[in-house]
Design an enzyme around this catalytic site. Structure first.
Site, PDB file in Angstrom:
ATOM      1  N   CYS A  89      -0.403   3.883   1.947  1.00  0.00           N
ATOM      2  CA  CYS A  89      -0.330   4.035   4.160  1.00  0.00           C
ATOM      3  C   CYS A  89       1.132   4.108   4.107  1.00  0.00           C
ATOM      4  O   CYS A  89       1.273   4.740   4.992  1.00  0.00           O
ATOM      5  CB  CYS A  89       0.090   2.480   4.327  1.00  0.00           C
ATOM      6  N   ASP A  90       2.599   3.805   3.575  1.00  0.00           N
ATOM      7  CA  ASP A  90       3.711   3.288   3.404  1.00  0.00           C
ATOM      8  C   ASP A  90       4.644   4.359   2.601  1.00  0.00           C
ATOM      9  O   ASP A  90       6.078   4.222   2.854  1.00  0.00           O
ATOM     10  CB  ASP A  90       3.513   1.792   3.942  1.00  0.00           C
ATOM     11  N   CYS A 146       0.892  -0.998   0.235  1.00  0.00           N
ATOM     12  CA  CYS A 146       0.308  -0.196   0.166  1.00  0.00           C
ATOM     13  C   CYS A 146       0.740   1.102  -0.325  1.00  0.00           C
ATOM     14  O   CYS A 146       1.421   2.033   0.652  1.00  0.00           O
ATOM     15  CB  CYS A 146      -0.756  -0.164   1.154  1.00  0.00           C
TER      16      CYS A 146
HETATM   17  C1  LIG Z   1      -4.403   0.409   2.627  1.00  0.00           C
HETATM   18  C2  LIG Z   1      -5.401   0.731   2.092  1.00  0.00           C
HETATM   19  C3  LIG Z   1      -5.694   1.916   1.509  1.00  0.00           C
HETATM   20  C4  LIG Z   1      -7.068   2.814   1.768  1.00  0.00           C
HETATM   21  N1  LIG Z   1      -7.535   4.174   1.439  1.00  0.00           N
HETATM   22  C5  LIG Z   1      -8.283   4.333   1.210  1.00  0.00           C
HETATM   23  C6  LIG Z   1      -9.398   5.685   1.362  1.00  0.00           C
HETATM   24  O1  LIG Z   1      -8.328   6.659   1.408  1.00  0.00           O
HETATM   25  N2  LIG Z   1     -10.382   5.737   0.877  1.00  0.00           N
HETATM   26  C7  LIG Z   1     -11.357   5.049   0.342  1.00  0.00           C
HETATM   27  O2  LIG Z   1     -12.287   5.840   0.451  1.00  0.00           O
HETATM   28  N3  LIG Z   1     -11.106   3.340   0.139  1.00  0.00           N
HETATM   29  C8  LIG Z   1      -9.279   3.553   1.099  1.00  0.00           C
HETATM   30  N4  LIG Z   1      -9.075   2.067   0.455  1.00  0.00           N
HETATM   31  C9  LIG Z   1     -10.470   1.355   0.134  1.00  0.00           C
HETATM   32  C10 LIG Z   1     -11.065   0.839   0.764  1.00  0.00           C
HETATM   33  O3  LIG Z   1     -10.205   0.633   2.194  1.00  0.00           O
HETATM   34  C11 LIG Z   1     -12.324   0.078   0.922  1.00  0.00           C
HETATM   35  O4  LIG Z   1     -12.647   0.168  -0.562  1.00  0.00           O
HETATM   36  C12 LIG Z   1     -12.555  -1.055   1.830  1.00  0.00           C
HETATM   37  O5  LIG Z   1     -12.132  -1.143   2.869  1.00  0.00           O
HETATM   38  C13 LIG Z   1     -14.207  -1.629   1.299  1.00  0.00           C
HETATM   39  O6  LIG Z   1     -14.924  -2.535   2.057  1.00  0.00           O
HETATM   40  P1  LIG Z   1     -15.746  -3.240   2.783  1.00  0.00           P
HETATM   41  O7  LIG Z   1     -16.326  -3.041   2.941  1.00  0.00           O
HETATM   42  O8  LIG Z   1     -16.285  -4.003   1.100  1.00  0.00           O
HETATM   43  O9  LIG Z   1     -14.501  -4.668   2.881  1.00  0.00           O
HETATM   44  P2  LIG Z   1     -13.270  -4.731   3.799  1.00  0.00           P
HETATM   45  O10 LIG Z   1     -12.347  -3.210   4.025  1.00  0.00           O
HETATM   46  O11 LIG Z   1     -12.548  -4.865   2.523  1.00  0.00           O
HETATM   47  O12 LIG Z   1     -13.158  -5.864   4.818  1.00  0.00           O
HETATM   48  C14 LIG Z   1     -13.438  -6.938   4.872  1.00  0.00           C
HETATM   49  C15 LIG Z   1     -14.098  -7.707   5.940  1.00  0.00           C
HETATM   50  O13 LIG Z   1     -14.394  -8.920   5.914  1.00  0.00           O
HETATM   51  C16 LIG Z   1     -13.893  -9.423   7.515  1.00  0.00           C
HETATM   52  N5  LIG Z   1     -14.110 -10.830   6.506  1.00  0.00           N
HETATM   53  C17 LIG Z   1     -13.315 -11.535   5.091  1.00  0.00           C
HETATM   54  N6  LIG Z   1     -13.612 -12.658   4.650  1.00  0.00           N
HETATM   55  C18 LIG Z   1     -14.378 -12.905   6.440  1.00  0.00           C
HETATM   56  C19 LIG Z   1     -15.129 -14.535   6.819  1.00  0.00           C
HETATM   57  N7  LIG Z   1     -14.571 -15.168   5.926  1.00  0.00           N
HETATM   58  N8  LIG Z   1     -16.148 -14.548   7.600  1.00  0.00           N
HETATM   59  C20 LIG Z   1     -15.977 -12.656   8.658  1.00  0.00           C
HETATM   60  N9  LIG Z   1     -15.729 -12.004   8.523  1.00  0.00           N
HETATM   61  C21 LIG Z   1     -14.891 -12.179   6.708  1.00  0.00           C
HETATM   62  C22 LIG Z   1     -12.897  -9.209   7.241  1.00  0.00           C
HETATM   63  O14 LIG Z   1     -12.335  -9.325   8.485  1.00  0.00           O
HETATM   64  C23 LIG Z   1     -12.431  -7.501   7.383  1.00  0.00           C
HETATM   65  O15 LIG Z   1     -13.550  -7.024   8.695  1.00  0.00           O
HETATM   66  C24 LIG Z   1      -7.806   1.510   1.106  1.00  0.00           C
HETATM   67  C25 LIG Z   1      -7.618   0.557   1.047  1.00  0.00           C
HETATM   68  C26 LIG Z   1      -6.019   0.013   1.662  1.00  0.00           C
HETATM   69  C27 LIG Z   1      -6.088  -1.735   1.396  1.00  0.00           C
END
Ligand SMILES: Cc1cc2nc3c(=O)[nH]c(=O)nc-3n(C[C@H](O)[C@H](O)[C@H](O)COP(=O)(O)OP(=O)(O)OC[C@H]3O[C@@H](n4cnc5c(N)ncnc54)[C@H](O)[C@@H]3O)c2cc1C
Length: 312
Positions: free
Chosen positions: A139-140, A136
């Site tokens: 982040c880093d 990332c």
């Molecule tokens: C380093 C980084 C920086 C980012 N910065 C930004 C930013 O500045 N602005 C922005 O808008 N977006 C940013 N993003 C993108 C954003 O983080 C993602 O688009 C968003 O988090 C997606 O949300 P989500 O709820 O779909 O899944 P995720 O955030 O990926 O969460 C998935 C969840 O599912 C859980 N999970 C997975 N498998 C299982 C299972 N089998 N059983 C139970 N739980 C499970 C995990 O534990 C986690 O809690 C960034 C991403 C990264 C990696």
């Protein structure tokens, strides 16, 4: 085996899962949310988030996800630590096993399991992860201001991250496995116009070198076989993401990369009563706000489904 019957199960605790939980709790669906191994999801591994509406001064990713969790809990969502390890979606109520030893039967399921970064698979990459190896740049990258770094990847994300790093670092060495990039033409041009990004075509990472921190990288030209060692301080992997959808294989329609397919404009999967939201079904936008928005859609779709069946 312990078992339980509930109305609405939410799998995942990123922006999509918590937003679904807020809406489902307020609709009296008594949602149970399992957080998985990364409570708070991907944003817990980043620092400043500046593009989420409502935080006028920006917010730290982990802090923002604590706010999401607190809001979902305040509305009455039952938030638990645990991993969904197996499902049986043959007929409602849908069966989901948690940590292999607990069975939850749910009238409706919202999948919000997100996505994870892909890695090259080198031993040195794993050993030095967090010690100069990162997936990332946002982040880093900050830790490598004024230093030389390397990035691997050839898609739009890799191009974006290389450009991001070029604003912080003295030189960005970009390794591309083939003779061309997969990134869009516009992004390729931007990369090639940036004087401090040095592109290496036909180049594979052989090994990342250093004991307790990254000191250099050894790369191999796949055409000539020539090895070259380049001194660097940071090594970024930008070769894509893997949707966390393995346990749904065989039950839910997904594309070749494993992204769950939803009916356009809805959160509905191919199984009535099973919904998907966030990055696990979105390979295009992948933002916190779009994940949250689709979490809202999933809760509303689930509410309509349960209500039509007279279950809530
Ligand atoms: C380093 C980084 C920086 C980012 N910065 C930004 C930013 O500045 N602005 C922005 O808008 N977006 C940013 N993003 C993108 C954003 O983080 C993602 O688009 C968003 O988090 C997606 O949300 P989500 O709820 O779909 O899944 P995720 O955030 O990926 O969460 C998935 C969840 O599912 C859980 N999970 C997975 N498998 C299982 C299972 N089998 N059983 C139970 N739980 C499970 C995990 O534990 C986690 O809690 C960034 C991403 C990264 C990696």
């Amino acid at each position: 085996m312990e078992s339980e019957k509930i109305h609405c199960l939410i799998i995942g605790s990123g922006p999509a899962g918590y937003t679904a939980a807020i809406y489902a709790a307020r609709a009296n669906m008594k949602p149970v949310l399992y957080q998985g191994i990364q409570p708070g999801g991907q944003l817990t591994i980043t620092t400043e988030v500046e593009n989420y509406p409502g935080y006028a001064n920006g917010v730290q990713g982990p802090e923002m996800m604590v706010d999401f969790e607190k809001q979902a809990a305040r509305m009455g969502a039952d938030i638990r630590f645990g991993l969904a390890t197996k499902v049986d979606f043959s007929a409602p109520p849908f069966k989901v096993w948690i940590d292999e030893d607990k069975l939850v039967e749910a009238d409706a399921v919202i999948i919000a399991t997100g996505a994870s970064a892909k890695w090259l698979g080198l031993e040195s990459e794993e050993r030095l992860n967090g010690f100069g190896v990162s997936a990332c740049a946002v982040c880093d990258g900050f830790f490598f201001r004024g230093k030389e770094v390397a990035i691997v990847g050839a898609g739009d994300t890799a191009a974006e991250e290389a450009l991001y790093l070029s604003k912080l670092c003295s030189t960005v060495h970009m390794f591309i496995r083939r003779e061309e990039m997969r990134a869009s033409k516009v992004m390729q041009e931007r990369v090639q116009r940036t004087p401090n990004i040095k592109v290496y075509w036909n180049t594979n990472t052989d090994e990342i070198l250093g004991e307790n921190k990254v000191e250099s990288v050894r790369v191999k030209n796949v055409k000539t076989g020539d090895l070259q060692t380049i001194p660097i301080s940071g090594f970024f992997v930008a070769i894509g993401h893997q949707p966390n959808s393995d346990i749904f294989k065989g039950w839910l329609d997904m594309d070749e990369a494993g992204y769950l397919k939803t009916i356009p404009g809805t959160s509905k999967t191919n199984i009535e009563g099973v919904f998907a939201a966030g990055d696990v079904q979105d390979k295009i936008y992948r933002q916190a706000v779009t994940a949250a928005g689709s979490g809202c859609m999933a809760a509303l779709d689930a509410e309509r489904y349960l209500s039509a069946k007279g279950l809530v």
